[in-house]
Each structure stands twice: as structure tokens, then as C-alpha cells.
Design an enzyme around this catalytic site. Structure first.
Site, PDB file in Angstrom:
ATOM      1  N   GLN A  74       0.814  -1.217   0.000  1.00  0.00           N
ATOM      2  CA  GLN A  74       0.000   0.000   0.000  1.00  0.00           C
ATOM      3  C   GLN A  74       0.851   1.273   0.000  1.00  0.00           C
ATOM      4  OE1 GLN A  74      -3.618   0.182   0.266  1.00  0.00           O
ATOM      5  NE2 GLN A  74      -3.587  -1.988  -0.232  1.00  0.00           N
ATOM      6  N   LYS A  90       0.551   7.832   6.034  1.00  0.00           N
ATOM      7  CA  LYS A  90      -0.442   7.220   5.143  1.00  0.00           C
ATOM      8  C   LYS A  90      -1.446   8.301   4.734  1.00  0.00           C
ATOM      9  CE  LYS A  90       0.124   2.525   6.747  1.00  0.00           C
ATOM     10  NZ  LYS A  90      -0.464   1.281   7.268  1.00  0.00           N
ATOM     11  N   THR A 189       2.449   7.394  11.932  1.00  0.00           N
ATOM     12  CA  THR A 189       2.699   6.335  12.913  1.00  0.00           C
ATOM     13  C   THR A 189       4.147   6.419  13.357  1.00  0.00           C
ATOM     14  OG1 THR A 189       1.076   4.892  11.837  1.00  0.00           O
ATOM     15  CG2 THR A 189       2.649   3.841  13.330  1.00  0.00           C
ATOM     16  N   LEU A 190       4.349   6.480  14.656  1.00  0.00           N
ATOM     17  CA  LEU A 190       5.698   6.586  15.213  1.00  0.00           C
ATOM     18  C   LEU A 190       6.439   5.264  15.039  1.00  0.00           C
ATOM     19  CD1 LEU A 190       7.335   8.755  16.904  1.00  0.00           C
ATOM     20  CD2 LEU A 190       6.711   7.415  18.905  1.00  0.00           C
ATOM     21  N   TRP A 191       7.615   5.330  14.440  1.00  0.00           N
ATOM     22  CA  TRP A 191       8.461   4.162  14.224  1.00  0.00           C
ATOM     23  C   TRP A 191       8.952   3.662  15.578  1.00  0.00           C
ATOM     24  CZ3 TRP A 191       9.519   2.849   9.035  1.00  0.00           C
ATOM     25  CH2 TRP A 191      10.457   1.828   8.822  1.00  0.00           C
ATOM     26  N   LEU A 192       8.916   2.358  15.795  1.00  0.00           N
ATOM     27  CA  LEU A 192       9.420   1.806  17.056  1.00  0.00           C
ATOM     28  C   LEU A 192      10.941   1.930  17.107  1.00  0.00           C
ATOM     29  CD1 LEU A 192       7.081  -1.299  17.209  1.00  0.00           C
ATOM     30  CD2 LEU A 192       7.138   0.559  18.888  1.00  0.00           C
ATOM     31  N   ASP A 256      -7.409  -8.502   7.617  1.00  0.00           N
ATOM     32  CA  ASP A 256      -6.217  -8.541   6.765  1.00  0.00           C
ATOM     33  C   ASP A 256      -4.924  -8.810   7.539  1.00  0.00           C
ATOM     34  OD1 ASP A 256      -5.170  -8.294   4.108  1.00  0.00           O
ATOM     35  OD2 ASP A 256      -4.355  -6.337   4.634  1.00  0.00           O
ATOM     36  N   ASP A 276       0.027  -1.748  11.723  1.00  0.00           N
ATOM     37  CA  ASP A 276      -0.624  -1.731  10.408  1.00  0.00           C
ATOM     38  C   ASP A 276      -2.100  -2.117  10.499  1.00  0.00           C
ATOM     39  OD1 ASP A 276      -0.942  -1.342   7.751  1.00  0.00           O
ATOM     40  OD2 ASP A 276       0.207  -3.074   7.078  1.00  0.00           O
TER      41      ASP A 276
END
Length: 376
Positions: A74, A90, A189-192, A256, A276
Site C-alpha cells: 500500500q 499514510k 505512525t511513530l516508528w518503534l 487482513d 498496520d
């Protein structure tokens, strides 16, 4: 006052976040604060007075760099915010009241679903979803000046609207995401933290995505017995995590989750991370019961999850969700039919667990999870 009503009021008060909050008591950046929250069993702690400030920073920090998204099916962009923090952007593809028809996993990713799913994770007390906030970005002034050539090469105009189509499996020049003029709505979205590398696993209740070909769980009633013999589902918390996730996914309408992530080299002890969640809140009228297969086939659930679900009955879930989402810059995050669907689906989950209690007995259905993992 009824005790459960009182607890609900307390919970809703805890979900309220103040807009424009700033970190004032620490010299650490918001990213350092959020990074220190992460542990084997949670992305953020139960008590997070700094959460509003971290989310505000996520929604306002200057974009230092913009690139095409990491691999996947996506459209997304990878942004680096002031201070070097990576985030996944996104873009908006649908209006709030758009109904995604077809298979339960059909359609583009929904940016607002990521925002709503994060707040549902808070409401359920799971604390296993990375931090997400809605944000408007100006493609001309905020993104293009710091974009890589690879991302810039996918920009185009449709009428007066600036658009991009990125790089991904399903990304097509003919299907770009478009801003209104130059302003694009999306989710971040905050990256880990990199010190917590992820490991990807095939979901034991995943779909085949091939017409006419069923997965084993779709025809084998004793499938759960087979899963319980396979590591990491034969010991530790992972199977109960899968069942928590099934409840979470059923509530948001996410069919999904064919793979999932945990932290690496954990021997099955770390949580199933709720990453996600954008294939959610597509069709408020569709309750895809097969998402609950792990719950009704294994007939077990955490006692803590059961207690929280019961607290959220009788409209308390949608009320808590409304309360939590008022903070977000892109509010209203969900259209009313989706909020109503949360309450309706919750009733379905509770009914399913009650059937299990009746057929299997409470002791084998409601599991006291005494897992205590040290926070490193």
C-alpha cells in the site's frame, strides 16, 4: 453510583488528552520519552501523562526528510521529523462516510483507521499499538523541499490538486493519492525504536487470499488443538495475544492480518504488536465473524480482556472512543455508523465468550494471565 459506571467515567477521564500539550519537565525530546516507554509487553505504559505532548509533537514537528515508504502493498511515505524520528505517513484516500464494498480486506488503506485503532488499543488496555496521530501536511512547502528524488518522481497534478503515487506493490501512476490543493490529510505512525528489532510471523489464522482455496482453520474444527502444539503457541502468552488481537480486529473490521510482528529473539515472550491497522473501518455494516476464529475455536481469553470488554458494554465503548478521538487534529476520525458498529460488534464478542463459558466452563475459558516479564 453504579460501580461499573463509575469505573467507565474514570476510564473516559483518563482517555482525555489536551491539545497543544508540551513536555516541560524534561530535557529529553518527545521521541526519547516515547522510546523509553517500550518494553517486551507494551509500547507505552498504563499511566502516560506525557502522551498528549508526544502526540502533539508527532502532529506538529517539522519534516526533515521525505522518502517513498518501506516495502509493502500500500501507498505510504517515510518521513523523518525534526530530531531524526522516523514516522510512516499514510495519505487520505476516502471520505469518512465512504463504504468499502467487496471482500473484507478490500480497498486502499484508511489513514483514519490507523488513528482510531491506536485509540481503541488504549481503551482496551492492550497498549500494543505504536503511537498514531492524524496530520495535515502541505505537499508544496513541507514535503517537496525535503523529498528524495525517488519520491519526487511520483508527484503529479490532477487539476489544481497535488498528488503522489509512491512506490509499492499496488502503487500505480493512475491511482495517486491527492491533496485538496496542496494540503493533504493523513496519519503519522511513530516508528518503534531501533533497539527493538521486529520479527515477522505468519498468522496461524491467516487467509489464503486465493479464491476457492480455504485455509485449514476454515474447515478443520479442531485446528486450535494443532496450533497449541506448535511453538510459540504451545507455551507463554502468544496464543492469548493472538486471541486478544482477533477481538481487536473484529471490533475494527480488520480481516487482513495475514502476518504479525513481535520483538526479535523473544522465545515467544514478547507481545504481538498491533502494527498496520489501516485495513479497518471500511464497511460499518459488515461484521466479519471469521475474524474471531481463534476465539471461538480455542474457546479461551484472558480474564483481564473479558473484564475490560464487560466494562465497555451498553454504549460505553463508542462513548470512550468519541472521548479519545476528540483530541486528534483530523477529528471527526470516524463516521457515526462506525462508532455504532463498535458497540454492536462488542456484543457479538461477549456473546461468543459466553457460549464458550457455557460449553467449556469458566475455568478453561477465562485464563488468569500471570505473566510477569521484567522490563529491561
Amino acid at each position: 453510583m453504579n460501580v461499573s459506571i463509575h469505573v467507565c467515567y474514570q476510564m473516559e477521564a483518563g482517555l482525555s488528552l489536551s491539545r497543544g500539550a508540551r513536555l516541560t519537565h524534561t530535557l529529553q525530546s518527545p521521541w526519547e520519552v516515547a522510546g523509553q516507554w517500550v518494553g517486551p509487553r507494551e509500547v507505552y505504559p498504563e499511566e502516560t501523562p506525557e502522551l498528549a505532548a508526544v502526540l502533539t509533537a508527532l502532529g506538529t514537528a517539522r519534516v526533515e526528510r521525505a522518502d517513498v515508504g518501506y516495502k509493502g502493498t500500500q501507498l505510504k511515505a517515510l518521513l523523518v521529523l525534526d530530531g531524526g524520528q522516523k514516522v510512516v505517513f499514510k495519505p487520505k484516500r476516502y471520505s469518512r462516510d465512504y463504504m468499502v464494498e467487496g471482500e473484507p480486506y478490500a480497498g486502499y488503506d484508511r489513514h483514519n483507521a490507523e488513528v482510531a485503532a491506536f485509540h481503541l488499543d488504549r481503551i482496551l488496555g492492550f497498549r500494543r499499538a505504536p503511537l498514531v496521530v492524524g496530520r495535515f501536511v502541505n505537499l508544496r512547502t513541507e514535503i517537496k523541499p525535503v523529498a528524495t528524488d525517488q519520491l519526487l518522481s511520483t508527484f503529479l497534478m490532477q487539476g489544481n490538486n497535488s498528488c503522489f503515487y509512491g512506490k509499492c506493490y499496488y502503487c500505480r501512476e493512475s491511482e495517486p493519492a491527492c491533496a485538496e490543493g496542496e494540503n493533504m490529510e493523513g496519519s503519522l505512525t511513530l516508528w518503534l525504536p531501533d533497539v527493538w528489532p521486529l520479527q515477522k510471523h505468519r498468522h496461524p489464522w491467516g487467509r489464503t487470499y486465493r479464491e476457492g482455496k480455504l485455509a485449514r482453520w476454515e474447515y478443520d474444527e479442531s485446528y486450535c488443538d494443532a496450533v497449541k502444539k506448535m511453538p510459540p503457541y504451545d507455551a507463554g502468552p502468544r496464543l492469548l495475544d493472538v486471541i486478544d488481537t482477533a477481538i481487536f480486529d473484529y471490533l475494527i473490521g480488520n480481516a487482513d492480518r495475514h502476518h504479525y510482528e513481535s520483538f526479535q529473539d523473544d522465545g515467544g515472550a514478547s507481545m504481538l504488536i498491533l502494527l498496520d491497522n489501516a485495513k479497518s473501518f471500511g464497511n460499518a455494516a459488515l461484521d466479519e465473524r471469521s475474524i474471531l476464529a481463534s476465539l471461538y475455536q480455542c474457546c479461551m481469553v484472558r480474564m483481564s480482556t473479558w473484564n475490560r470488554l464487560n466494562l465497555l458494554r451498553a454504549g460505553a465503548l463508542s462513548s470512550a472512543m468519541r472521548q479519545a478521538l476528540t483530541f486528534d487534529p483530523i477529528n471527526p476520525v470516524l463516521a457515526e455508523p462506525h462508532l455504532a458498529a463498535l458497540d454492536r460488534r462488542l456484543s457479538g464478542v461477549i456473546a461468543t465468550i459466553r457460549q464458550c463459558v457455557e460449553s467449556q466452563g469458566p475455568d478453561s475459558t477465562l485464563i488468569e494471565d500471570r505473566l510477569n516479564l521484567p522490563h529491561s
